[in-house]
Motif scaffolding. Structure first.
Motif, short mmCIF file in Angstrom:
data_model
loop_
_atom_site.label_atom_id
_atom_site.label_comp_id
_atom_site.label_asym_id
_atom_site.label_seq_id
_atom_site.Cartn_x
_atom_site.Cartn_y
_atom_site.Cartn_z
N PHE A 103 -16.96 6.55 -15.03
CA PHE A 103 -18.08 6.41 -15.99
C PHE A 103 -17.53 6.55 -17.43
N VAL A 104 -18.07 5.79 -18.30
CA VAL A 104 -17.77 5.64 -19.71
C VAL A 104 -18.59 5.58 -20.64
N MET A 105 -18.48 5.72 -21.79
CA MET A 105 -19.48 5.58 -23.08
C MET A 105 -19.05 4.69 -23.94
N MET A 106 -19.83 3.87 -24.07
CA MET A 106 -19.85 2.64 -24.91
C MET A 106 -20.72 2.34 -26.02
N VAL A 107 -20.09 1.66 -27.21
CA VAL A 107 -20.65 1.46 -28.29
C VAL A 107 -20.02 0.11 -28.71
N ALA A 108 -20.92 -0.90 -29.24
CA ALA A 108 -20.57 -2.12 -29.92
C ALA A 108 -21.42 -2.09 -31.23
N LEU A 109 -20.80 -2.72 -32.26
CA LEU A 109 -21.22 -3.02 -33.66
C LEU A 109 -21.38 -4.68 -33.70
N LEU A 110 -22.53 -5.11 -33.97
CA LEU A 110 -22.86 -6.44 -34.12
C LEU A 110 -23.30 -6.65 -35.59
N ASP A 111 -22.51 -7.67 -36.41
CA ASP A 111 -22.87 -7.96 -37.49
C ASP A 111 -23.21 -9.48 -37.73
N ALA A 112 -24.57 -9.67 -38.19
CA ALA A 112 -25.20 -11.01 -38.15
C ALA A 112 -25.33 -11.47 -36.71
N GLY A 113 -25.28 -10.52 -35.63
CA GLY A 113 -25.34 -11.12 -34.48
C GLY A 113 -24.17 -11.25 -33.65
N SER A 118 -15.67 -2.70 -30.81
CA SER A 118 -16.49 -1.87 -29.78
C SER A 118 -15.62 -0.75 -29.49
N TRP A 119 -16.06 0.38 -28.75
CA TRP A 119 -15.42 1.54 -28.44
C TRP A 119 -15.83 1.89 -26.79
N ILE A 120 -15.22 2.26 -26.31
CA ILE A 120 -15.16 2.73 -24.88
C ILE A 120 -14.35 4.01 -24.63
N LEU A 121 -15.12 5.03 -24.28
CA LEU A 121 -14.49 6.46 -23.85
C LEU A 121 -14.56 6.71 -22.44
N ASP A 122 -13.49 7.38 -21.92
CA ASP A 122 -13.58 7.74 -20.72
C ASP A 122 -13.73 9.40 -20.73
N PRO A 123 -14.84 9.93 -20.70
CA PRO A 123 -14.90 11.21 -21.10
C PRO A 123 -13.96 12.42 -20.21
N ILE A 124 -14.06 12.15 -19.30
CA ILE A 124 -13.25 13.03 -18.07
C ILE A 124 -11.76 13.24 -18.75
N VAL A 125 -11.10 11.91 -18.97
CA VAL A 125 -9.60 12.05 -19.52
C VAL A 125 -9.55 12.13 -20.94
N ALA A 129 -10.56 3.20 -25.77
CA ALA A 129 -10.41 1.95 -26.01
C ALA A 129 -11.16 1.29 -27.39
N VAL A 130 -10.45 0.63 -28.21
CA VAL A 130 -11.09 0.04 -29.35
C VAL A 130 -10.68 -1.15 -29.67
N ALA A 131 -11.63 -2.19 -29.73
CA ALA A 131 -11.33 -3.44 -30.20
C ALA A 131 -11.86 -4.00 -31.51
N GLU A 132 -11.29 -4.97 -32.32
CA GLU A 132 -11.94 -5.44 -33.57
C GLU A 132 -11.60 -6.85 -33.53
N ARG A 133 -12.86 -7.58 -33.79
CA ARG A 133 -12.78 -8.81 -33.76
C ARG A 133 -11.67 -9.47 -34.49
N GLY A 134 -10.86 -10.35 -34.01
CA GLY A 134 -9.61 -10.99 -34.76
C GLY A 134 -8.71 -9.83 -34.97
N ALA A 135 -8.65 -8.71 -34.63
CA ALA A 135 -7.44 -7.61 -34.98
C ALA A 135 -6.92 -7.10 -34.01
N HIS A 217 -21.90 -5.09 -21.32
CA HIS A 217 -20.96 -6.11 -21.02
C HIS A 217 -20.51 -6.73 -22.66
N VAL A 218 -21.21 -6.49 -23.51
CA VAL A 218 -20.79 -6.62 -25.13
C VAL A 218 -19.40 -5.93 -25.44
N PRO A 219 -19.40 -4.64 -25.17
CA PRO A 219 -18.22 -3.82 -25.52
C PRO A 219 -16.94 -4.32 -24.97
N GLY A 220 -17.21 -4.51 -23.80
CA GLY A 220 -15.94 -4.96 -22.61
C GLY A 220 -15.72 -6.14 -23.01
#
Length: 268
Positions: A103-113, A118-125, A129-135, A217-220
């Motif tokens: 199981f994971v915890m997830m957040v994504a940031l949308l700017d103008a849609g 995005s951030w995905i955390l595996d709490p157990i370990v 994982a972090v992604a930035e658009r274009g970076a 699905h947006v974060p991943g």
């Protein structure tokens, strides 16, 4: 802000998720819909994360899975022109409720849609994982090589998951008719965020989903795309979280996606 959101997720995990793991009783678990569970940990984690995100970005809007389950009109805020946070407090709740991983915890940031981070955390370990658009994307501070897939393996060596539970009968039959040509078909982890993570890092080559809820699905998919992978609807159109149609095929490369679509979803 990239680091601050990661730390917020770690704090939320320590305070509201891990204390409940393997400690839930029947009164702490509710069935929102048949087979769709929510626990007290989901609710507490979403409240904690939402409050922290609003502090980090004053004036921003938070759309969380559990808040939407109470008021689905909140989904309209995803189309707002400003900055909107999308939160899945626990992805893989059924696993969590049963006391198993992943199981994971997830957040994504949308700017103008547009999903921009995005951030995905595996709490157990404690892995993040972090992604930035274009970076690009990083896992625990280590940048993933763009196009982790390199040359795609042939169809007979591809390994991945097929989430068949919600597929219509006719489509399920078509998909199953094509699995013999694949390398390894995994049973699925019941955690979309983990499936995306494993595709981005090359642990598996693909995943097929029917339900395409944005918090799942947006974060991943941002993570996969920033690692050089592909996330598209079954008709080949790009995944758009504002599109309510079901069906999503994610693969580690363009070549793998095309091979999989031809094998699993042959044209009528």
């Amino acid at each position: 802000m990239i680091d601050e959101v990661g730390e917020l997720l770690r704090e939320a995990a320590a305070r509201t998720v891990l204390p409940w793991f393997n400690q839930l009783s029947a009164e702490h678990i509710v069935e929102k819909a048949p087979g769709d569970l929510v626990t007290i940990a989901d609710q507490q984690a979403e409240e904690f994360v939402a409050a922290g995100l609003r502090r980090l970005l004053p004036g921003s809007v938070v759309v969380g899975e559990e808040a939407v389950s109470v008021d689905d009109h909140l989904l309209r805020r995803l189309r707002d022109g400003g900055r909107v946070w999308l939160v899945d407090p626990i992805d893989g709740t059924a696993n969590f409720a049963a006391g198993r991983r992943p199981f994971v915890m997830m957040v994504a940031l949308l700017d103008a849609g547009v999903p921009v981070a995005s951030w995905i955390l595996d709490p157990i370990v404690g892995s993040l994982a972090v992604a930035e658009r274009g970076a690009g994307c990083v896992v625990d501070g280590v940048r993933l090589a763009d196009g982790v897939s390199g040359e795609s393996p042939p169809l007979g060596k591809l390994r991945g998951a097929l989430a068949l539970r919600y597929l219509p009968d006719e489509l399920r039959a078509r998909v199953l008719a094509g699995v013999d040509g694949l390398g390894v078909v995994l049973p699925g982890q019941h955690c979309a965020g983990r499936e995306h993570w494993d595709i981005a890092t090359g642990e598996q080559d693909f995943a097929l989903f029917w339900r395409t809820l944005p918090w799942d699905h947006v974060p991943g998919t941002l993570l996969v795309r920033e690692a050089g992978g592909v996330a598209r609807r079954l008709d080949g159109s790009p995944y758009d979280y504002t599109d309510d149609r079901p069906g999503l095929l994610v693969a580690r490369s363009e070549a793998a996606w095309q091979e999989l679509r031809e094998a699993l979803l042959p044209a009528d």
